[in-house]
Scaffold this active site. Structure first.
Site, PDB file in Angstrom:
ATOM      1  CG  HIS A   1       3.890   4.480   5.497  1.00  0.00           C
ATOM      2  ND1 HIS A   1       3.027   5.050   6.400  1.00  0.00           N
ATOM      3  CD2 HIS A   1       3.397   3.238   5.250  1.00  0.00           C
ATOM      4  CE1 HIS A   1       2.066   4.179   6.697  1.00  0.00           C
ATOM      5  NE2 HIS A   1       2.256   3.073   6.004  1.00  0.00           N
TER       6      HIS A   1
ATOM      7  CG  HIS B   1      -0.351   0.032   2.542  1.00  0.00           C
ATOM      8  ND1 HIS B   1      -0.120  -1.120   3.247  1.00  0.00           N
ATOM      9  CD2 HIS B   1       0.094   1.027   3.332  1.00  0.00           C
ATOM     10  CE1 HIS B   1       0.431  -0.826   4.419  1.00  0.00           C
ATOM     11  NE2 HIS B   1       0.584   0.485   4.489  1.00  0.00           N
TER      12      HIS B   1
ATOM     13  CD  GLU C   1       3.376  -0.548   7.174  1.00  0.00           C
ATOM     14  OE1 GLU C   1       2.829   0.233   6.372  1.00  0.00           O
ATOM     15  OE2 GLU C   1       2.769  -1.097   8.112  1.00  0.00           O
TER      16      GLU C   1
HETATM   17 CO    CO Z   1       1.132   1.303   6.299  1.00  0.00          CO
END
Ligand code: CO
Length: 134
Positions: free
Chosen positions: A79, A7, A130
């Site tokens: 992020h 994502h 991440e």
């Molecule tokens: Co995230």
């Protein structure tokens, strides 16, 4: 090491307005808001055919994205999340390469119920990364 882009997270000043925009104007499939108190955020997921967009809004007094929104009042990309097969192995390889893992380095359970780690943006072209075990 990394696989799919899981994502892209966007910090937003108004979660309802952002969700409505993605649903009504862009015609995307948008989830209901989900509070994640342990992460200090409320999230809405936009499910695209090849990845997800995670709309983030601060939850509580100590939200990790409050400072980001203070600096970026209109919101912005916060992020990117890449998938890894094994987060412990990925962590070891990253640390051996001199990359910094944020927090105490212990994977936490992320928004999708899977272990995640965050990597220092100064080690990755100014982008908070991440990694999520899938
Ligand atoms: Co995230």
């Amino acid at each position: 090491m990394i696989g799919k882009l899981n994502h892209v997270a966007i910090a937003v000043p108004n979660l309802d307005a952002a969700a409505k925009q993605y649903r009504s104007i862009l015609g995307a499939e948008v989830s209901e808001p989900l509070d994640l108190p342990e992460h200090g955020v409320t999230t809405v997921f936009v499910n695209l055919p090849n990845t997800k967009i995670e709309l983030l809004h601060p939850l509580g007094d100590k939200s990790p994205i409050a400072g980001f929104l203070a600096r970026n009042a209109a919101g912005g990309v916060h992020h990117l999340c890449y998938e890894v097969d094994n987060i412990a192995t990925a962590r070891e390889q990253l640390l051996e390469s001199g990359m910094r893992v944020l927090g105490d380095g212990t994977p936490r359970i992320g928004a999708h119920g899977k272990p995640v780690l965050f990597l220092h943006p100064k080690d990755f072209q100014g982008t908070l990364i991440e990694i999520e075990e899938v």
